[in-house]
Design a protein around this motif. Structure first.
Motif: not given
Length: 175
Positions: A40-46, A140-143, A155-166
């Motif tokens: 969402p634009a709000a994450n970048l601009m407010g 997280f640093d830039v925005f 990647a490497f014939n595997r599918q993965r997921s993660a939740t990233l934060d600062a």
């Protein structure tokens, strides 16, 4: 997996429009690394409306400039070289139905009459070292309005997921 499949993965729309959250989709195959960001634009601009004042036009221009400078947003394994960047300028004034987007109570949507702006950016790198790829996500640093980013990768014939934060913002793609 083929590049056309990768493009289709990136074409999926952001399902929920929640301020503070974004989605990162990554595909790595045969030295080719594609990274797509949806937010969402709000994450970048407010804000999520067309810039109305000079200060908002400056914020908008700075957000676009940052998205067009992936070296400021991602730190990759040194063997990776940027091939292309594609930043889609958001449509202003997208009206939504109540069931189309998901909002949390008090997420700043009051008074904007259902308007949303989303940014989509796709980055393409070629990586000489194909044993593993490290991606430090510096969004997280830039925005600082980002609170979490859902990352999904193939990647490497595997599918993965993660939740990233600062405090946890690095992906390691390895066999």
């Amino acid at each position: 997996m083929s590049v056309s499949f990768c493009v289709n993965v990136f074409a999926e729309p952001l399902k929920a429009h929640t301020h503070g959250e974004g989605k990162l989709t990554v595909v790595f195959e045969r030295g080719h690394l594609l990274v797509a960001l949806e937010t969402p634009a709000a994450n970048l601009m407010g804000f999520e409306h067309a810039p109305r004042e000079e200060s908002e036009r400056e914020i908008y221009a700075n957000a676009l400039a940052a998205l067009r400078a992936p070296e400021k947003l991602f730190e990759l394994t040194p063997s990776c070289r940027l091939s292309s960047t594609d930043v889609k300028i958001p449509e202003v004034g997208h009206e939504h139905s109540d069931d189309e987007d998901v909002h949390e109570e008090g997420d700043g949507h009051e008074g904007h009459e259902g308007q949303h702006m989303d940014f989509d950016a796709t980055y393409d790198w070629q990586c000489a070292d194909q044993r593993q790829i490290k991606i430090a996500v510096k969004l997280f640093d830039v925005f600082p309005r980002f609170k979490k980013i859902t990352a999904e990768w193939i990647a490497f014939n595997r599918q993965r997921s993660a939740t990233l934060d600062a405090s946890h913002s690095t992906l390691l793609l390895a066999p």
